[in-house]
Structures are given as C-alpha cells and as structure tokens.
Design an enzyme around this catalytic site. Structure first.
Site, PDB file in Angstrom:
ATOM      1  N   CYS A 195      -3.169  -1.812   9.131  1.00 42.07           N
ATOM      2  CA  CYS A 195      -3.638  -1.150   7.908  1.00 42.07           C
ATOM      3  C   CYS A 195      -4.433   0.132   8.153  1.00 42.07           C
ATOM      4  CB  CYS A 195      -4.466  -2.127   7.096  1.00 42.07           C
ATOM      5  SG  CYS A 195      -3.579  -3.638   6.752  1.00 42.07           S
ATOM      6  N   PHE A 204     -19.602  -4.078   8.769  1.00 42.57           N
ATOM      7  CA  PHE A 204     -18.580  -3.152   9.249  1.00 42.57           C
ATOM      8  C   PHE A 204     -19.204  -1.978   9.992  1.00 42.57           C
ATOM      9  CE2 PHE A 204     -14.061  -2.546   8.818  1.00 42.57           C
ATOM     10  CZ  PHE A 204     -13.680  -3.846   8.540  1.00 42.57           C
ATOM     11  N   ASN A 233     -10.102   1.527   2.238  1.00 41.48           N
ATOM     12  CA  ASN A 233      -9.761   1.307   3.646  1.00 41.48           C
ATOM     13  C   ASN A 233     -10.233   2.448   4.535  1.00 41.48           C
ATOM     14  OD1 ASN A 233      -8.646  -1.179   3.414  1.00 41.48           O
ATOM     15  ND2 ASN A 233      -6.591  -0.605   4.059  1.00 41.48           N
ATOM     16  N   THR A 290       0.861  -1.189   0.000  1.00 41.32           N
ATOM     17  CA  THR A 290       0.000   0.000   0.000  1.00 41.32           C
ATOM     18  C   THR A 290       0.894   1.234   0.000  1.00 41.32           C
ATOM     19  OG1 THR A 290      -1.718  -1.188   1.178  1.00 41.32           O
ATOM     20  CG2 THR A 290      -1.821   1.215   1.268  1.00 41.32           C
ATOM     21  N   LEU A 328      -6.797  -7.874   1.381  1.00 44.68           N
ATOM     22  CA  LEU A 328      -6.828  -9.051   2.252  1.00 44.68           C
ATOM     23  C   LEU A 328      -7.068  -8.645   3.694  1.00 44.68           C
ATOM     24  CD1 LEU A 328      -3.563 -10.757   0.909  1.00 44.68           C
ATOM     25  CD2 LEU A 328      -5.894 -11.029   0.050  1.00 44.68           C
TER      26      LEU A 328
HETATM   27  C1  UGA Z   1      -8.201  -4.231   6.423  1.00 45.18           C
HETATM   28  C2  UGA Z   1      -9.262  -4.286   5.311  1.00 45.18           C
HETATM   29  O1  UGA Z   1     -10.479  -4.821   5.814  1.00 45.18           O
HETATM   30  C3  UGA Z   1      -8.788  -5.135   4.133  1.00 45.18           C
HETATM   31  O2  UGA Z   1      -9.739  -5.088   3.086  1.00 45.18           O
HETATM   32  C4  UGA Z   1      -7.442  -4.556   3.628  1.00 45.18           C
HETATM   33  O3  UGA Z   1      -6.911  -5.304   2.573  1.00 45.18           O
HETATM   34  C5  UGA Z   1      -6.445  -4.584   4.781  1.00 45.18           C
HETATM   35  O4  UGA Z   1      -6.961  -3.780   5.872  1.00 45.18           O
HETATM   36  C6  UGA Z   1      -5.137  -4.009   4.273  1.00 45.18           C
HETATM   37  O5  UGA Z   1      -5.082  -2.820   3.955  1.00 45.18           O
HETATM   38  O6  UGA Z   1      -4.184  -4.759   4.083  1.00 45.18           O
HETATM   39  P1  UGA Z   1      -7.526  -5.845   8.481  1.00 45.18           P
HETATM   40  O7  UGA Z   1      -6.643  -4.737   8.945  1.00 45.18           O
HETATM   41  O8  UGA Z   1      -6.991  -7.228   8.442  1.00 45.18           O
HETATM   42  O9  UGA Z   1      -8.042  -5.549   6.961  1.00 45.18           O
HETATM   43  O10 UGA Z   1      -8.737  -5.881   9.468  1.00 45.18           O
HETATM   44  P2  UGA Z   1     -10.319  -5.659   9.448  1.00 45.18           P
HETATM   45  O11 UGA Z   1     -11.016  -6.952   9.522  1.00 45.18           O
HETATM   46  O12 UGA Z   1     -10.698  -4.744   8.362  1.00 45.18           O
HETATM   47  O13 UGA Z   1     -10.516  -4.938  10.873  1.00 45.18           O
HETATM   48  C7  UGA Z   1      -9.848  -3.704  11.190  1.00 45.18           C
HETATM   49  C8  UGA Z   1     -10.251  -3.203  12.558  1.00 45.18           C
HETATM   50  O14 UGA Z   1     -11.580  -2.712  12.547  1.00 45.18           O
HETATM   51  C9  UGA Z   1     -10.201  -4.235  13.688  1.00 45.18           C
HETATM   52  O15 UGA Z   1      -9.551  -3.658  14.798  1.00 45.18           O
HETATM   53  C10 UGA Z   1     -11.652  -4.526  14.016  1.00 45.18           C
HETATM   54  O16 UGA Z   1     -11.851  -4.866  15.363  1.00 45.18           O
HETATM   55  C11 UGA Z   1     -12.292  -3.178  13.693  1.00 45.18           C
HETATM   56  N1  UGA Z   1     -13.726  -3.264  13.354  1.00 45.18           N
HETATM   57  C12 UGA Z   1     -14.126  -3.907  12.225  1.00 45.18           C
HETATM   58  C13 UGA Z   1     -14.665  -2.665  14.176  1.00 45.18           C
HETATM   59  O17 UGA Z   1     -14.327  -2.073  15.229  1.00 45.18           O
HETATM   60  N2  UGA Z   1     -15.992  -2.712  13.822  1.00 45.18           N
HETATM   61  C14 UGA Z   1     -16.408  -3.332  12.709  1.00 45.18           C
HETATM   62  O18 UGA Z   1     -17.638  -3.346  12.446  1.00 45.18           O
HETATM   63  C15 UGA Z   1     -15.461  -3.961  11.887  1.00 45.18           C
END
Ligand code: UGA
Length: 445
Positions: A265, A254, A213, A121, A156
C-alpha cells in the site's frame, strides 16, 4: 442485503467474510479459478489473523459463496463492490485495468439498476472516469439501466484486517445522496455501534484514502530522517521521540524509526499521489522526499555492515531474522529484506534467513544457492554467522534472551534494524550492537 464482491485478495476477501459476518448475503468473485476452489473449501490462501475461522463459519452458515464466473456474481445482486488490485505501472501510476474490466462486464451483463462501489484504492478522479465509461457502454449496448458509482475506501492493515473491518475508526463513503443510501444500509450493523460514517463527494473520498496513507508514510519517513541525523550527531532517537510525542498534536503512534515502510500500500500510494500531483503540474517535492528517504532508509543494514567490515564482505556468513514487510503477515512485497538480500547475493555472502511466516513467499523469489532458508531463529545462529541483521520485529525475535544472543554471536555484531532490544541490555551482555538512530555499542572482548 445481497452483495457481490469482485476480487478475493486481502481487501476483497476480508470484506466478503466480514460483510457476511455482519449478516449480509455475499457472493465473492475472482477470475483465479484455483483460488476460488481453495476458498470454497475454506482455505484462505493468505495469512491473516482470525480470517480462516471466520471464513469457515460464514461458509457453514451459508452467508458466503465464491465463484469464478463474473456473470453469476453480476446476476447475484444490485450492489457490486470492486476490490480488485491496482498495482503500480512503470510510470508510478496505478494500473486500473482490472477495475475497468469488472465495470465493463457489469454494464454489459446487468439487467437491473445497480450501484458500483469502488473499494480498490484508485487515483483521484477514477470514479468520474468510470461514470463516463458506463455512459459510453450503455449507449453502445443500447441499455437504459441506472448505474451509480460510489467510493468507499478501505483502511485495513494487513495482519489486523478483520478487526479493522469490524471495529473501524471511521467509514468513508463518497457519492450522490441516493446512491449512498444503500451503502449506509450495508454498514448499519456498524453504524448502530456508533462507528462514525463520513459522507462526502466521491472525489473527496478518493483523495481521503491517499491523503491518509501518504500522511502516515510521511510520519515514518520523517522520523527515519531524524534518526539519520541522530546517528550522525550522537543523539538518541528514543529520547527525541519522547521529547516530541508528549505534544498531543504530534502523537506517538506510527512514529517508530526502522528500516522504512514496505507492503502493497504505502509505496504504491506514495508513487500514485506523486503521479497525480505532477499531472496537475503541482510541486511534488514534499511527496518525493517521502519516497527517497524511505529508499535510503532501507539501505541502513547495508551501509552499517559495509562500514563494520571495511567493505570486505565477500565470503562472509550473515544471518537475517525477518523477511515480511512487517510482523503478523507473510507478505514480502516492497519489504526492506528484498533490498538487503539482493545486496548480499551481489557480494557473494552466504546468507542464513528465517521468518515465522514469509519463508514460502521468499523461496519463490530467491532460488540462489547463497540463500539458506532455516527452520528457526536458533538455526540461523547455529550456523555461526559473522553478523546478524534483524529486518522485521516479530515477537519471537524481541523475546530472544540477550545472553543466548551473546552465546551464539560472540564477537559478531548485531544490526537491529527495528530497535527490538534495549541498548543498555546489549551493553550488559557485551554484544557489539548497532540500532537505528542510537549510539553504536562495541563489545570489549
Ligand atoms: C496501510 C495502512 O496502515 C492502512 O490503514 C491501509 O488501509 C492500508 O495500508 C491500505 O492502503 O490498504 P499496511 O500496508 O497493512 O496498512 O501496513 P502498516 O501497518 O500501515 O505498515 C506499513 C509499513 O510501515 C510497514 O513496513 C511497517 O514496518 C512500517 N512502519 C509502520 C514503520 O516503519 N514505523 C511505524 O511506526 C509504523
């Protein structure tokens, strides 16, 4: 196709293993010799669902090899995929030194025309910078190879990365038509399964990744902001969410209020887009709000704990369930647990922690005597904490029997930072229960 991938972190390793699974011949290069030795033996060095088996399978099938020698990787193919890290610098901008180091080496060593694919990124405009660097270096080294630069951002999620790679919702590729032909060939096994491939110019591809993102991060900060209002006016965030998400334009995914977003990320990408916006002398307030709301939300357990004990925290025993920034990962980068643990240490609180996967990473960061690493969620409770705080919504915590919680906690309050439990059930077992954006339940003992 024969491809080289640079960087064996989450993105590089998952991509290498999955491209091999799709039938390509892959060489994955990382300068960390120790990591490469582990990978050659089939050890992933990180926790990611389905990755260990797939890694071993591709090594056995001779589809995937690893090297710590950049020259070997460069000579291996004419399609070079860069997936090295781009951590945040002090000023919020992304540190591109690893990406540029690989580009320099490719230009120096290649003897053939080639395509450089940027999967890391990187800030908008980096592809253009790389292109300029390449033409300077070609002149300097008196070389005439054609080296194209294309952008292929990844989407991802940690913990779901293999599935996200093999069944993506879309593939984005940016660059000139000729250079994109190779990439389309690379993704052919997915394209024939009707996965959409969206072609655009390189800058738009770079911006698409940040926009996606940061939009998701803004959804989380938005609902957390609403949860703060709900707590103050006595509304219920679950009902408010329901009321909103029946509208398909809003969508229900989300949109969970909690302790904010962490990981490698979202926090980094929000910072980087703020830096880009400011560089362009545009108004970054909307983006800055995402960050400040998230920082404040991470203090939710601290504020509630302090209020419950009237600021007298010294000498208390506190249990913490969950350290990872989200379930199904061992990653604690930018996790809400770090803000909490730092605070508890500063207050002379004895803290008993447990996480199903992230304990080793946390042990490397916290050697303070006041943090006790337990072997199970029960062990945390057996130490009779004065309060229990849930930071990560692991299934094992969500499934914990409410009656057992009451048995262990008695009068001690539960601060549920991820709304793992139903408040009515907590009331029925007479627990003192705090959750995000919902009314506080006081026990009647
Ligand atoms: C994120 C994106 O979802 C991916 O699509 C992207 O490719 C990736 O970053 C990246 O740039 O490489 P990731 O960081 O693995 O993926 O995690 P997520 O599942 O997106 O969660 C991120 C944070 O948001 C976590 O701390 C989670 O607890 C929080 N979250 C998520 C919430 O607080 N509420 C929600 O409803 C969803």
């Amino acid at each position: 196709m024969i491809i080289s991938i640079y960087g064996a972190g989450y993105v590089g390793l998952v991509s290498a293993v999955c491209f091999a699974k799709l039938g390509h011949q892959v060489n994955c290069c990382d300068i960390d010799k120790n990591k490469i030795e582990q990978l050659q033996r089939g050890n992933t060095c990180l926790y990611e669902k389905n990755l260990p088996d797939l890694l071993k399978e591709q090594i056995i099938n001779k589809k995937l090899e690893f090297t710590s020698n950049l020259t070997d990787a460069i000579n291996y193919s004419t399609l070079h995929i860069i997936a090295t890290g781009t951590p945040s610098l002090q000023n919020g901008k992304a540190d591109l030194s690893q990406v540029f180091a690989v580009v320099r080496k490719i230009v120096q060593e290649t003897t053939r025309d080639c395509v450089i694919v940027v999967k890391s990124t990187v800030p908008v405009g980096t592809g253009d910078e790389i292109e300029m660097l390449i033409s300077d270096l070609l002149i300097k080294h008196n070389k005439s190879q054609k080296i194209s630069v294309v952008s292929n951002p990844e989407f991802l999620r940690e913990g779901n990365a293999v599935e996200d790679f093999l069944k993506p919702e879309r593939i984005i590729v940016g660059g000139d038509k000729e250079a994109l032909l190779g990439l389309k060939h690379l993704y052919q096994p997915l394209i024939i399964k009707e996965i959409p491939i969206i072609e655009m110019d390189r800058t738009s591809a770079e911006l698409s990744k940040y926009a996606a993102n940061v939009f998701l991060a803004s959804k989380i900060s938005f609902i957390n902001m609403i949860s703060q209002i709900a707590e103050n006016v006595g509304a219920n965030i679950d009902d408010v969410c329901k009321g909103m998400t029946y509208d398909k334009r809003i969508g229900s995914q989300f949109f969970r209020a909690g302790l904010g977003f962490g990981g490698s990320c979202f926090p980094k990408d929000v910072k980087s887009l703020i830096a880009t916006t400011k560089d362009l002398q545009l108004d970054a307030k909307l983006l800055q709000g995402i960050e400040t709301t998230n920082d404040f939300q991470k203090t939710w357990p601290i504020r509630n704990l302090t209020e419950h004990f009237n600021g007298e925290l010294k000498g208390l025993k506190v249990g913490v369930w969950g350290l990872a920034f989200k379930p199904e990962t061992d990653d604690i980068r930018e996790a809400s647990s770090l803000v909490l643990l730092d605070f508890l240490i500063s207050c002379d609180v004895k803290t008993y922690v447990y996480d199903p996967k992230a304990m080793d990473n946390a042990k490397k960061l916290y050697q303070d005597d006041s943090i006790v690493f337990c072997h199970s969620c029960e062990e945390v409770l057996e130490n009779k904490p004065d309060a229990l705080i849930i930071v990560t919504e692991w299934e094992i915590f969500k499934k914990f029997a409410p009656e057992s919680l009451k048995f262990y906690l008695g009068d001690a309050p539960l601060f549920d930072g991820r709304n793992c439990f139903n408040p009515d059930v907590m009331k029925s077992v007479n627990l003192s229960y705090y959750s995000v954006g919902r009314a506080v339940i006081k026990n009647t003992d």
